[in-house]
Design a protein around this motif. Structure first.
Motif, PDB file in Angstrom:
ATOM      1  N   THR A   1       1.013  -1.388  -0.101  1.00 18.32           N
ATOM      2  CA  THR A   1       0.092  -0.028   0.083  1.00 18.32           C
ATOM      3  C   THR A   1       0.746   1.176  -0.014  1.00 18.32           C
ATOM      4  N   LEU A   2       2.131   1.170   0.275  1.00 17.35           N
ATOM      5  CA  LEU A   2       3.014   2.209   0.180  1.00 17.35           C
ATOM      6  C   LEU A   2       2.798   3.119   1.304  1.00 17.35           C
ATOM      7  N   GLY A   3       1.728   2.789   2.482  1.00 14.86           N
ATOM      8  CA  GLY A   3       1.400   3.683   3.419  1.00 14.86           C
ATOM      9  C   GLY A   3       0.427   4.622   3.009  1.00 14.86           C
ATOM     10  N   ILE A   4       0.122   5.020   1.828  1.00 16.20           N
ATOM     11  CA  ILE A   4      -0.845   5.835   1.388  1.00 16.20           C
ATOM     12  C   ILE A   4      -2.212   5.377   0.600  1.00 16.20           C
ATOM     13  N   PHE A   5      -2.061   4.499   0.140  1.00 16.15           N
ATOM     14  CA  PHE A   5      -3.053   3.671  -1.072  1.00 16.15           C
ATOM     15  C   PHE A   5      -3.710   2.681  -0.236  1.00 16.15           C
ATOM     16  N   PHE A   6      -5.153   2.604  -0.237  1.00 16.66           N
ATOM     17  CA  PHE A   6      -5.870   1.507   0.319  1.00 16.66           C
ATOM     18  C   PHE A   6      -5.839   0.401  -0.659  1.00 16.66           C
TER      19      PHE A   6
ATOM     20  N   ASP B   1      -4.050  -1.620  -6.979  1.00 11.38           N
ATOM     21  CA  ASP B   1      -4.512  -1.961  -8.229  1.00 11.38           C
ATOM     22  C   ASP B   1      -5.117  -0.780  -8.694  1.00 11.38           C
ATOM     23  N   VAL B   2      -6.015   0.219  -8.029  1.00 14.87           N
ATOM     24  CA  VAL B   2      -6.621   1.496  -8.534  1.00 14.87           C
ATOM     25  C   VAL B   2      -5.565   2.451  -9.079  1.00 14.87           C
ATOM     26  N   VAL B   3      -4.488   2.649  -8.166  1.00 13.37           N
ATOM     27  CA  VAL B   3      -3.397   3.543  -8.833  1.00 13.37           C
ATOM     28  C   VAL B   3      -2.788   2.849  -9.764  1.00 13.37           C
ATOM     29  N   PHE B   4      -2.504   1.778 -10.011  1.00 13.39           N
ATOM     30  CA  PHE B   4      -1.706   1.105 -11.199  1.00 13.39           C
ATOM     31  C   PHE B   4      -2.689   1.269 -12.427  1.00 13.39           C
ATOM     32  N   PHE B   5      -4.072   0.858 -12.246  1.00 16.98           N
ATOM     33  CA  PHE B   5      -4.746   1.082 -13.647  1.00 16.98           C
ATOM     34  C   PHE B   5      -4.926   2.548 -13.954  1.00 16.98           C
ATOM     35  N   PHE B   6      -5.223   3.197 -13.130  1.00 17.05           N
ATOM     36  CA  PHE B   6      -5.367   4.795 -13.491  1.00 17.05           C
ATOM     37  C   PHE B   6      -4.013   5.416 -14.053  1.00 17.05           C
TER      38      PHE B   6
END
Length: 108
Positions: free
Chosen positions: A15-20, A23-28
């Motif tokens: 999560t890198l401490g900031i993302f829940f 997969d959402v970050v990767f696909f965006f």
């Protein structure tokens, strides 16, 4: 480089401490990369599209029913289902890419 990094973060479920949801970050990021670099999406035949969508539907159904038949408390089962779920998401994205040209009135 960023694409590979975020792919590794997503597959590793960090999560890198900031993302829940990594997969959402990767696909965006992937969508933005495709748009900015004008990457041509693969073209799928009608038959391949139907097979991809059916495979995804079966995989999603199997993943949904897995807790009824598998011991979810087992670390091995949880680990393998986590991998299967991530791979299922990739198949889902491919299915969407395959279906989109049939649903959208614009060219890609």
């Amino acid at each position: 480089m960023g694409l590979l990094f975020l792919f590794a973060v997503w597959i590793g479920d960090f999560t890198l401490g900031i993302f829940f949801r990594p997969d959402v970050v990767f696909f965006f990021y992937l969508g933005g990369y495709i748009r900015v670099h004008e990457v041509r999406l693969p073209e799928f035949s009608t038959r391949a599209t139907v097979l991809l969508v059916l495979f995804f539907a079966l995989a999603a159904g199997a993943r949904t029913l897995a807790p009824l038949f598998l011991d979810m408390e087992s670390p091995d089962v949880a680990f393998l289902l986590g991998i299967a779920t991530r791979l299922m998401r990739i198949v889902g994205v491919l299915s969407l890419w395959a279906v989109a040209p049939f649903l959208l009135p614009t060219s890609f």
